[in-house]
Motif scaffolding. Structure first.
Motif, PDB file in Angstrom:
ATOM      1  N   SER A  21       0.789  -4.247  -3.392  1.00  0.00           N
ATOM      2  CA  SER A  21       1.016  -5.502  -4.112  1.00  0.00           C
ATOM      3  C   SER A  21       1.567  -6.589  -3.186  1.00  0.00           C
ATOM      4  CB  SER A  21       1.966  -5.277  -5.279  1.00  0.00           C
ATOM      5  OG  SER A  21       3.210  -4.813  -4.792  1.00  0.00           O
ATOM      6  N   THR A  22       2.070  -6.199  -2.046  1.00  0.00           N
ATOM      7  CA  THR A  22       2.562  -7.175  -1.072  1.00  0.00           C
ATOM      8  C   THR A  22       1.583  -7.266   0.087  1.00  0.00           C
ATOM      9  OG1 THR A  22       3.792  -5.484   0.100  1.00  0.00           O
ATOM     10  CG2 THR A  22       4.957  -6.685  -1.629  1.00  0.00           C
ATOM     11  N   GLY A  23       1.619  -8.350   0.789  1.00  0.00           N
ATOM     12  CA  GLY A  23       0.758  -8.492   1.953  1.00  0.00           C
ATOM     13  C   GLY A  23      -0.555  -9.169   1.629  1.00  0.00           C
ATOM     14  N   ARG A  24      -1.389  -9.242   2.608  1.00  0.00           N
ATOM     15  CA  ARG A  24      -2.664  -9.943   2.523  1.00  0.00           C
ATOM     16  C   ARG A  24      -3.763  -8.998   2.038  1.00  0.00           C
ATOM     17  NH1 ARG A  24      -5.288 -13.453   7.440  1.00  0.00           N
ATOM     18  NH2 ARG A  24      -6.957 -14.274   6.179  1.00  0.00           N
ATOM     19  N   PRO A  25      -4.747  -9.495   1.281  1.00  0.00           N
ATOM     20  CA  PRO A  25      -5.855  -8.630   0.854  1.00  0.00           C
ATOM     21  C   PRO A  25      -6.702  -8.182   2.050  1.00  0.00           C
ATOM     22  CG  PRO A  25      -5.921 -10.755  -0.280  1.00  0.00           C
ATOM     23  CD  PRO A  25      -4.836 -10.828   0.715  1.00  0.00           C
ATOM     24  N   ARG A  26      -7.450  -7.112   1.852  1.00  0.00           N
ATOM     25  CA  ARG A  26      -8.315  -6.597   2.907  1.00  0.00           C
ATOM     26  C   ARG A  26      -9.567  -7.456   3.041  1.00  0.00           C
ATOM     27  NH1 ARG A  26      -8.593  -1.057  -0.084  1.00  0.00           N
ATOM     28  NH2 ARG A  26      -8.910  -2.620  -1.653  1.00  0.00           N
TER      29      ARG A  26
END
Length: 93
Positions: free
Chosen positions: A52-57
């Motif tokens: 839920s955290t961070g950048r999408p793939r």
């Protein structure tokens, strides 16, 4: 917005030229790579849920297109690939 980072639409109208697709010649190998990868069934790749955290793939099809373009143009290092992706209109999209 989906679970992947999507590339820009090559048919989107820009100031100059009318669209990015106009800068790529009709007989360029990148068009074959684009059509070939788009015809593959990649539904099972990258289907896991991201944190839920961070950048999408990045979408697996986009990465596969970049890998095949790299192979065709003999770009060995990741730095050269990143430089090409930043300056070469054929890699956008």
């Amino acid at each position: 917005m989906g679970p992947f980072i999507e590339g820009s639409d090559r048919h989107q109208k820009l100031l100059l030229p009318d669209c990015v697709d106009d800068d790529v010649s009709e007989n360029n190998a990148v068009r074959v790579v684009d059509v070939f990868i788009d015809e593959l069934n990649l539904a099972g790749l990258g289907s896991g849920d991201a944190a839920s955290t961070g950048r999408p793939r990045y979408h697996p099809a986009m990465l596969l297109k970049l890998y095949l373009y790299r192979y065709l143009n003999q770009a060995q290092s990741s730095r050269r690939i990143a430089r090409e992706a930043g300056r070469n209109v054929k890699l956008s999209g």
